[in-house]
Design a protein around this motif. Structure first.
Motif, short mmCIF file in Angstrom:
data_model
loop_
_atom_site.label_atom_id
_atom_site.label_comp_id
_atom_site.label_asym_id
_atom_site.label_seq_id
_atom_site.Cartn_x
_atom_site.Cartn_y
_atom_site.Cartn_z
N LEU A 36 4.95 -6.60 3.73
CA LEU A 36 3.76 -5.91 3.24
C LEU A 36 3.01 -5.33 4.43
O LEU A 36 2.54 -6.06 5.30
CB LEU A 36 2.87 -6.88 2.46
N LEU A 37 2.89 -4.00 4.47
CA LEU A 37 2.37 -3.30 5.64
C LEU A 37 1.16 -2.42 5.36
O LEU A 37 0.61 -1.81 6.29
CB LEU A 37 3.48 -2.43 6.25
N GLN A 44 9.17 -13.37 2.52
CA GLN A 44 8.08 -12.39 2.61
C GLN A 44 7.23 -12.67 3.84
O GLN A 44 6.91 -13.80 4.17
CB GLN A 44 7.18 -12.48 1.36
N ILE A 45 6.84 -11.58 4.50
CA ILE A 45 5.82 -11.65 5.55
C ILE A 45 4.75 -10.62 5.20
O ILE A 45 5.05 -9.46 4.91
CB ILE A 45 6.41 -11.40 6.96
N ASP A 46 3.52 -11.07 5.18
CA ASP A 46 2.39 -10.24 4.75
C ASP A 46 1.56 -9.87 5.97
O ASP A 46 0.93 -10.73 6.59
CB ASP A 46 1.55 -11.00 3.73
N LEU A 47 1.55 -8.57 6.30
CA LEU A 47 0.80 -8.06 7.45
C LEU A 47 -0.26 -7.05 7.02
O LEU A 47 -0.73 -6.26 7.83
CB LEU A 47 1.77 -7.41 8.44
N ARG A 48 -0.65 -7.08 5.79
CA ARG A 48 -1.65 -6.13 5.28
C ARG A 48 -2.99 -6.28 5.99
O ARG A 48 -3.37 -7.36 6.41
CB ARG A 48 -1.86 -6.33 3.78
N ASN A 49 -3.70 -5.15 6.07
CA ASN A 49 -5.08 -5.14 6.55
C ASN A 49 -5.21 -5.80 7.92
O ASN A 49 -6.05 -6.67 8.14
CB ASN A 49 -6.00 -5.84 5.54
N ASN A 50 -4.37 -5.37 8.85
CA ASN A 50 -4.50 -5.76 10.25
C ASN A 50 -4.88 -4.53 11.07
O ASN A 50 -5.49 -3.60 10.53
CB ASN A 50 -3.21 -6.42 10.74
N SER A 51 -4.55 -4.53 12.35
CA SER A 51 -4.95 -3.43 13.24
C SER A 51 -3.75 -2.77 13.88
O SER A 51 -3.80 -2.33 15.04
CB SER A 51 -5.91 -3.97 14.31
N LEU A 52 -2.65 -2.69 13.14
CA LEU A 52 -1.41 -2.13 13.67
C LEU A 52 -1.45 -0.61 13.65
O LEU A 52 -1.52 0.00 12.57
CB LEU A 52 -0.22 -2.63 12.85
N ARG A 112 13.29 -23.46 7.98
CA ARG A 112 13.29 -23.30 6.53
C ARG A 112 12.15 -22.42 6.03
O ARG A 112 11.91 -22.35 4.82
CB ARG A 112 13.22 -24.68 5.85
N LEU A 113 11.49 -21.75 6.93
CA LEU A 113 10.33 -20.95 6.55
C LEU A 113 10.74 -19.78 5.66
O LEU A 113 11.67 -19.04 5.96
CB LEU A 113 9.63 -20.42 7.81
N VAL A 114 10.00 -19.63 4.53
CA VAL A 114 10.29 -18.57 3.57
C VAL A 114 9.18 -17.53 3.53
O VAL A 114 9.44 -16.33 3.51
CB VAL A 114 10.50 -19.16 2.16
N ASN A 115 7.94 -17.96 3.53
CA ASN A 115 6.81 -17.03 3.42
C ASN A 115 5.82 -17.22 4.56
O ASN A 115 5.46 -18.36 4.90
CB ASN A 115 6.08 -17.22 2.08
N ILE A 116 5.35 -16.09 5.12
CA ILE A 116 4.32 -16.10 6.16
C ILE A 116 3.21 -15.15 5.72
O ILE A 116 3.46 -13.97 5.46
CB ILE A 116 4.87 -15.62 7.52
N SER A 117 1.97 -15.67 5.65
CA SER A 117 0.82 -14.84 5.26
C SER A 117 -0.05 -14.62 6.49
O SER A 117 -0.65 -15.56 7.00
CB SER A 117 0.01 -15.53 4.16
N LEU A 118 -0.13 -13.39 6.93
CA LEU A 118 -0.93 -13.02 8.10
C LEU A 118 -1.90 -11.88 7.80
O LEU A 118 -2.49 -11.31 8.71
CB LEU A 118 -0.01 -12.59 9.25
N GLU A 119 -2.09 -11.57 6.52
CA GLU A 119 -2.96 -10.45 6.17
C GLU A 119 -4.42 -10.73 6.51
O GLU A 119 -4.83 -11.87 6.69
CB GLU A 119 -2.81 -10.09 4.69
N SER A 138 4.87 3.82 -0.97
CA SER A 138 3.75 4.68 -1.38
C SER A 138 2.42 4.17 -0.85
O SER A 138 1.43 4.91 -0.82
CB SER A 138 3.70 4.79 -2.90
N LEU A 139 2.38 2.91 -0.41
CA LEU A 139 1.13 2.33 0.09
C LEU A 139 1.04 2.34 1.61
O LEU A 139 -0.01 2.03 2.17
CB LEU A 139 0.99 0.89 -0.41
N VAL A 140 2.14 2.69 2.27
CA VAL A 140 2.15 2.73 3.74
C VAL A 140 1.89 4.18 4.14
O VAL A 140 2.81 5.01 4.17
CB VAL A 140 3.49 2.22 4.30
#
Length: 566
Positions: free
Chosen positions: A410-411, A384-392, A357-364, A439-441
């Motif tokens: 979010l990338l 939503q999955i948030d991957l902002r400000n990682n090392s990808l 039932r997971l809807v949102n994952i925050s990993l930023e 525009s942010l990627v």
């Protein structure tokens, strides 16, 4: 001849005017009198008045002659009251509710309340009371609600509350109490709500809560508690809400929550928890678990297995570097998990597969360099999955296929390396333009493409970059140090302009007596440029600092936004 008849009528009217006259500066409705901003206590009061409300008044004292026998409620708030004289309430035995709040009171006579044996609600909050006197309450056997919050009490005599067998609500919050005897709440079996938050408590002795068999809410946040005994809650089976945030708790003993099956809300954030064992939490009705701002470094298998009704799990702003494959096993109702602002570099492939039932994952704000194959497999409701400000640096096709299951990805703020390996991401962005803000990627490397939108890159722009070319710092290395919340990207500092080398060589070669003056001109020019650049850079830095302060000042954890604490 008519005088004998007229005189009694006049006397009756005069008597009625005394009974019903409303004092100047007050409003009277029926038997209720409300007064605001009075400099003196109104005299006389209507003898039929049963309820008196005073607000923002400047009279200094209450005296026996101010009271009437018919009173059943008295409230004085936000006033300059400094003294209540002995015997003030001796002739008011019917008072059921007494409130003295927001005054200048520092003490009260010991026997002040002895005749108020019908009193059910007593509020003495937001005053300057220094000493808690047991005699105040010794005869208040019908008292059900007692609010002593926000005074200056440093100690609670052990016998203070023992006569209050009917008490259901007790607040001592916002004082300076540093310790409590294990007998403090002896015999108070009717208490439902107990608030001890915002004191200086370092511990609660085992047995302190044993008589509180009907306790439903316990507030202990904002103290200095370092540890909790395993059996502290063993005799409180009806406990539903437990607040322990902003203390100094370093660990939780196994089984501490085994005997609170009705627990539906708990706050443990802003402590110093380093580990959580798999047997800390027993089966409960817990819906939300807030663990942000601790010192957790790992999330082991089955840590939350008994929390089968959990909907929200917040683990952000810790020091987590490893999340085991079965860390979330048993959480089949979980809708949101927050792991942002930690030290995670890799994810295990099956970590989220047990959360249907997971809807949102925050990993930023982590250090994630790649995504495992199929790490979102089985998640059919992902919003939503948030991957902002990682090392990808890039994402292979299998990772992008997994991300397709999410409505929003979010990338931005990753060190995207725009060589041939970026093609799968570029094509994915074109294919799913609504899933992310394109525009942010943007490219981070090479420098010739820095800031370019990846979705708009043409094939001829992409070159193969060897590992020796333009070493790229990870996004998180550029923007923050470990353990600190990320800052918003600031405006790049303007480059310092210097005189071109070729022009400078021409000048030095020509010489002919002009060398000294030209050198001085160049020096002056460089100094002016340096000063201007310094001013510009300082302005940018100050603006960023003001922006960050403004942002932190307006943040409100209580009003959740998807990517603040969550």
């Amino acid at each position: 001849m008519e005088l004998p008849t007229t005189l009694p009528v006049l006397l009756l009217l005069m008597a009625l005017s005394v009974v019903w006259a409303c004092p100047d500066g007050c409003q009277c409705r029926g038997s209720t009198v409300q007064c605001v901003g009075l400099s003196n206590f109104p005299m006389p009061l209507p003898s039929s008045a049963t309820k008196l409300y005073f607000s923002k008044c400047s009279f200094n004292s209450l005296e026996p002659e101010h009271m009437t026998n018919s009173l059943d409620l008295l409230l004085i708030k936000e006033s300059l009251l400094r003294e209540v004289r002995p015997g003030t309430f001796n002739s008011t035995p019917h008072i059921g509710s007494l409130t003295l709040t927001g005054t200048q009171l520092q003490d009260l006579p010991e026997a002040l309340l002895k005749n108020l044996q019908k009193l059910e609600a007593l509020t003495l909050s937001i005053n300057n009371l220094l000493v808690l006197r047991p005699q105040w309450f010794s005869l208040l056997t019908e008292l059900r609600r007692l609010d002593l919050s926000r005074n200056l009490f440093t100690a609670v005599p052990v016998e203070t509350f023992h006569p209050l067998k009917q008490l259901s609500y007790l607040s001592l919050s916002g004082n300076k109490v540093s310790q409590l005897s294990r007998e403090t709440f002896k015999g108070l079996s009717q208490i439902i709500t107990l608030r001890l938050n915002r004191n200086m408590l370092q511990e609660l002795q085992v047995g302190t809560l044993d008589d509180l068999v009907n306790l439903g809410e316990l507030s202990l946040q904002d103290n200095q508690i370092t540890h909790l005994h395993r059996d502290l809650f063993s005799k409180t089976p009806k406990l539903q809400k437990l607040f322990l945030s902003n203390n100094k708790i370093t660990s939780l003993p196994e089984g501490i929550f085994l005997n609170v099956p009705n627990l539906s809300q708990i706050s443990l954030y802003e402590n110093q928890l380093e580990t959580l064992g798999p047997r800390v939490f027993g089966p409960t009705a817990l819906k939300e678990l807030w663990l942000y701002d601790n010192k957790l470094s790992r999330v082991e298998n089955d840590t939350f297995r008994n929390l089968t009704q959990l909907r929200l799990l917040v683990l952000s702003r810790n020091r987590i570097s490893y999340v085991s494959t079965s860390a979330f096993r048993g959480l089949e109702q979980l809708g949101e998990v927050s792991l942002h602002t930690n030290l995670i570099t890799t994810l295990q492939a099956g970590t989220f597969q047990v959360l249907p039932r997971l809807v949102n994952i925050s990993l930023e704000n982590n250090f994630i360099k790649s995504l495992p194959r199929g790490f979102l497999q089985g998640l059919t409701h992902l919003g939503q999955i948030d991957l902002r400000n990682n090392s990808l640096p890039n994402l292979p096709q299998e990772s992008l296929d997994a991300l397709t299951a999410s409505e929003e990805v979010l990338l931005q703020q990753n060190p995207w390396r725009c060589d041939k390996d970026i093609l799968p991401l570029r094509d994915w962005l074109k294919q799913y333009p609504s899933k992310t803000n394109q525009s942010l990627v943007v490219c981070d490397a090479p420098s010739s493409l820095n800031g370019e939108m990846i979705a708009l890159l043409a094939d001829e722009n992409l070159v193969s970059l060897s590992s020796t070319q333009e070493p790229v710092l990870t996004s998180t290395e550029k923007r923050r140090r470990p353990h600190t919340p990320p800052a918003k990207r600031s405006t790049p500092s303007p480059a310092v302009k210097t005189t071109p080398t070729s022009e400078y060589e021409k000048v030095t070669r020509s010489g002919q007596g002009n060398t000294g003056s030209i050198s001085r001109d160049i020096s002056i020019t460089l100094i002016v440029i340096a000063v201007v650049c310094t001013v510009i850079i300082s302005t940018v830095i100050i603006s960023c600092i003001c922006w960050r302060r403004n942002k932190s000042g307006t943040g409100n954890i209580g009003r959740r936004s998807t990517n603040s604490v969550l």
